[in-house]
Design a protein around this motif. Structure first.
Motif, PDB file in Angstrom:
ATOM      1  N   ALA A 254     -77.257  -2.919  40.839  1.00 23.77           N
ATOM      2  CA  ALA A 254     -76.137  -2.018  40.897  1.00 23.77           C
ATOM      3  C   ALA A 254     -76.143  -1.167  39.942  1.00 23.77           C
ATOM      4  O   ALA A 254     -76.494  -1.443  38.861  1.00 23.77           O
ATOM      5  CB  ALA A 254     -74.664  -2.697  41.069  1.00 23.77           C
ATOM      6  N   ARG A 255     -75.545   0.007  40.344  1.00 27.03           N
ATOM      7  CA  ARG A 255     -75.272   1.097  39.297  1.00 27.03           C
ATOM      8  C   ARG A 255     -73.994   1.804  39.724  1.00 27.03           C
ATOM      9  O   ARG A 255     -73.571   1.715  40.691  1.00 27.03           O
ATOM     10  CB  ARG A 255     -76.212   2.155  39.229  1.00 27.03           C
ATOM     11  N   TYR A 256     -73.439   2.434  38.529  1.00 31.38           N
ATOM     12  CA  TYR A 256     -71.972   2.894  38.443  1.00 31.38           C
ATOM     13  C   TYR A 256     -72.064   4.422  37.579  1.00 31.38           C
ATOM     14  O   TYR A 256     -72.735   4.273  36.544  1.00 31.38           O
ATOM     15  CB  TYR A 256     -70.892   2.063  38.216  1.00 31.38           C
ATOM     16  N   ARG A 257     -71.052   5.234  37.860  1.00 34.29           N
ATOM     17  CA  ARG A 257     -70.682   6.395  37.002  1.00 34.29           C
ATOM     18  C   ARG A 257     -69.411   6.775  37.278  1.00 34.29           C
ATOM     19  O   ARG A 257     -68.625   6.466  38.326  1.00 34.29           O
ATOM     20  CB  ARG A 257     -71.840   7.371  37.314  1.00 34.29           C
ATOM     21  N   TRP A 269     -75.468   8.134  35.908  1.00 39.39           N
ATOM     22  CA  TRP A 269     -75.465   6.385  36.294  1.00 39.39           C
ATOM     23  C   TRP A 269     -75.741   5.657  35.223  1.00 39.39           C
ATOM     24  O   TRP A 269     -76.588   5.775  34.473  1.00 39.39           O
ATOM     25  CB  TRP A 269     -76.649   6.422  37.223  1.00 39.39           C
ATOM     26  N   SER A 271     -76.726   1.428  34.852  1.00 38.88           N
ATOM     27  CA  SER A 271     -77.202   0.290  35.784  1.00 38.88           C
ATOM     28  C   SER A 271     -76.566  -0.965  35.152  1.00 38.88           C
ATOM     29  O   SER A 271     -76.520  -0.933  34.017  1.00 38.88           O
ATOM     30  CB  SER A 271     -78.498   0.237  35.771  1.00 38.88           C
ATOM     31  N   PHE A 289     -69.271  -4.536  35.801  1.00 40.96           N
ATOM     32  CA  PHE A 289     -69.380  -3.180  35.438  1.00 40.96           C
ATOM     33  C   PHE A 289     -68.452  -3.210  34.225  1.00 40.96           C
ATOM     34  O   PHE A 289     -67.106  -3.333  34.330  1.00 40.96           O
ATOM     35  CB  PHE A 289     -68.868  -2.168  36.711  1.00 40.96           C
ATOM     36  N   TYR A 298     -64.338   5.492  39.732  1.00 43.09           N
ATOM     37  CA  TYR A 298     -65.681   5.452  39.425  1.00 43.09           C
ATOM     38  C   TYR A 298     -66.603   5.399  40.810  1.00 43.09           C
ATOM     39  O   TYR A 298     -65.974   5.265  41.976  1.00 43.09           O
ATOM     40  CB  TYR A 298     -66.124   4.263  38.799  1.00 43.09           C
ATOM     41  N   GLU A 299     -67.852   5.901  40.924  1.00 46.05           N
ATOM     42  CA  GLU A 299     -68.559   5.699  42.028  1.00 46.05           C
ATOM     43  C   GLU A 299     -69.624   4.406  41.738  1.00 46.05           C
ATOM     44  O   GLU A 299     -69.889   4.273  40.446  1.00 46.05           O
ATOM     45  CB  GLU A 299     -69.424   6.971  42.472  1.00 46.05           C
ATOM     46  N   TYR A 300     -69.879   3.797  42.853  1.00 47.05           N
ATOM     47  CA  TYR A 300     -70.956   2.760  42.679  1.00 47.05           C
ATOM     48  C   TYR A 300     -71.889   2.644  43.802  1.00 47.05           C
ATOM     49  O   TYR A 300     -71.309   2.984  44.839  1.00 47.05           O
ATOM     50  CB  TYR A 300     -70.466   1.441  42.298  1.00 47.05           C
ATOM     51  N   GLU A 301     -73.116   2.131  43.489  1.00 45.34           N
ATOM     52  CA  GLU A 301     -74.136   1.848  44.444  1.00 45.34           C
ATOM     53  C   GLU A 301     -74.826   0.404  44.253  1.00 45.34           C
ATOM     54  O   GLU A 301     -75.000   0.263  43.360  1.00 45.34           O
ATOM     55  CB  GLU A 301     -75.150   2.912  44.343  1.00 45.34           C
TER      56      GLU A 301
END
Length: 549
Positions: A254-257, A269, A271, A289, A298-301
């Motif tokens: 997963a990653r976030y920003r 981003w 990770s 996170f 925040y956004e995450y994937e």
């Protein structure tokens, strides 16, 4: 005589004119009124939000919410209660005050209300405080189909159901076997009979009827296409977020920003590291996170089993502080010291046993310390004997109730709070005296060293917990207490001569439940509630704070 009478008339007119010109400059006091307790027939749960002035209650799904009897309506400050006249079954006989039980009301009282829609109740005492009460059926929607894959998607707002079936075990959509289809109350009638509907090559319509009303549900059955996405849940705290889900292969990343705003572009981003991803034997996982900013989007994937979800967003919580954790502010009301700047509603957060101890003279087991401090002032908790009764130096979030019996007291434990800190830290000194006062069941502790106790707990209460030392009614601080969200404690049975830093980590029951109340308690004698301890024990607390990380 006529002239004397004329003078009297003129004097009276002048007096009336002067009185009529006097302006009433005395403002009415502001006394906030709230609903503190609420129950109805058949209730399964209730949520009281004092800030939003709302009550949401759920009842057994077989009840008609258009005619529900209120069995408990407790309000603060003896407020007058005025419900919406149109919603009352018998407005003229609805009580105009709160009540702890319907059994305590006159036989002529009628507390039945039509809760088909949210109902406004106005609480009045100098000012009006409107509250909205909502009563909903606690409906458990159950959908089971033979060869079903995963959980069905039930869209209650749009009255739609999507069911996925395995294409190997169920190669055709013309012979679907519905095992259970409960979309409304358990006593609802559904047409057509789900057992007779087998062809789902197209969506099918079901009529669900209960209490004279009919809902039209659309049910679809299809095969997985590989793009349904991963089933994950995210719980955002103030400075961290927890992503939970399930994996079949153990492959999770997963990653976030920072999300883009009107003023700035999206951040870079970041990770999740391997030590921030926990994969358990049952296939469940948690991704952490970290280093987040409070009240920030925040956004995450997330990628699970080589399938990557679309980018989603979350917003972190605010940091919720507790007043006067530094213990620099103190207020004396009569003979009693309080660890608050004053006793107004917004500042009255802390209390102690001082009010009970000062019922005879001025004792104050809890008081401000101005000389032996880390900075500013500190809290001095000194156990002592007051009028022949042992009184532990103590401090807690809540309020003192009243003296109960010859030596007991009632206390209101806890204050409203919604934050999720990771720890409580501060500085303390402690003189551990030898226990010289003891009562059942702790007589065996006579002659041993006393122990101080500091703990912090978070709960999902809807009102303060009523402690009664006379009857032995105390908060259950074990995980058997399902209302306890988090807990941490410090016990010290040895003398600590110099101010020493301490940190009490909080252990949480789960990662998603949000608390409604906080309880912080400090005592120079751990068993002070049982009138057991040393009259030589002194605990000093200073510069405490909650940790959010």
């Amino acid at each position: 005589m006529m002239r004397k009478g004329f003078y009297k008339i003129c004097l009276g007119v002048l007096t009336c004119l002067l009185v009529s010109c006097i302006k009433n400059d005395f403002p009415l006091p502001t006394i906030v009124c709230a609903i503190e307790g609420f129950e109805v027939d058949g209730m399964t749960s209730v949520k009281i939000d004092a800030e939003a002035r709302t009550v949401v209650a759920k009842v057994t799904d077989t009840l008609d919410v258009r005619d529900i009897r209120i069995t408990r309506l407790e309000v603060s400050n003896q407020a007058k209660v005025v419900p919406d006249e149109k919603a009352c079954i018998d407005f003229a006989h609805f009580p105009d005050t709160g009540f702890a039980s319907a059994d305590s009301l006159p036989v002529t009282a009628n507390t039945r209300v039509n809760f088909e829609n949210p109902v406004q109740f106005t609480l009045s005492l100098y000012q009006d405080y409107p509250w909205t009460i909502t009563v909903e059926r606690d409906i458990n929607r159950i959908v089971k189909v033979k060869n079903m894959v995963g959980s069905p998607l039930i869209d209650e707002d749009n009255l739609q159901v999507v069911i996925l079936v395995d294409s190997v075990s169920q190669p055709k959509l013309t012979n679907i076997e519905i095992e259970t289809l409960q979309l409304g109350p358990s006593n609802a009638v559904i047409q057509p009979d789900p057992a007779l509907v087998t062809d789902f090559t197209r969506p099918r319509i079901f009529q669900v009827t209960a209490f004279g009303e009919t809902e039209e549900w659309t049910v679809s059955v299809r095969y997985p296409t590989g793009d349904e996405g991963n089933t994950t849940t995210l719980s955002a705290w103030a400075k961290r977020a927890y992503l939970e889900g399930e994996t079949k292969t153990g492959q999770v990343s997963a990653r976030y920003r920072l999300a883009a705003t009107d003023e700035s572009a999206a951040g870079d981003w970041e990770s999740a590291l391997s030590n921030e991803i926990e994969i358990r034997e049952d296939g469940s996982f948690t991704v952490l996170f970290t280093h987040l900013k409070p009240e920030t989007t925040y956004e995450y994937e997330v990628t699970v089993d080589n399938r990557t979800d679309e980018i989603r967003t979350f917003t972190t919580e605010a940091i919720v502080e507790i007043p006067n954790l530094s213990f620099d502010d103190w207020y004396k009301d009569g003979k009693s010291w309080y660890a608050n700047i004053d006793l107004t509603e917004e500042n009255y957060f802390w209390d102690s046993g001082n009010k009970g101890s000062n019922a005879v003279g001025e004792a104050n087991p809890t008081s401000p310390e101005t000389n032996d401090v880390v900075q500013g002032k500190a809290a001095r908790l000194e156990s002592k004997t007051v009028a022949g009764v042992f009184a532990a130096g103590s401090l807690y979030t809540g309020s003192f109730g009243k003296v109960e019996g010859l030596s007991g007291a009632s206390l209101n434990f806890g204050r409203p709070y919604t934050g999720r800190p990771s720890a409580l830290k501060g500085y303390y000194k402690y003189n551990s005296g030898t226990i010289d006062k003891a009562k059942a069941p702790y007589e065996s502790l006579m002659g041993v060293k006393d122990t101080c106790h500091i703990y912090v707990a978070l709960f999902t209460w809807d009102k303060p917990f009523p402690v009664n030392t006379n009857t032995g009614t105390f908060v259950d601080l074990t995980w058997n207490n399902e209302s306890m969200v988090a807990f941490g404690e410090l016990k010290q049975g040895e003398t600590v001569r110099d101010y020493t830093a301490f940190t009490i980590p909080l252990t949480y029951r789960d990662l998603t439940t949000k608390p409604t109340y906080v309880l912080i308690v400090a005592s120079a004698s751990k068993y002070g509630d049982y009138f057991t301890g040393s009259t030589s024990s002194v605990l000093l607390l200073d510069e405490c704070e909650l940790v959010f990380e």
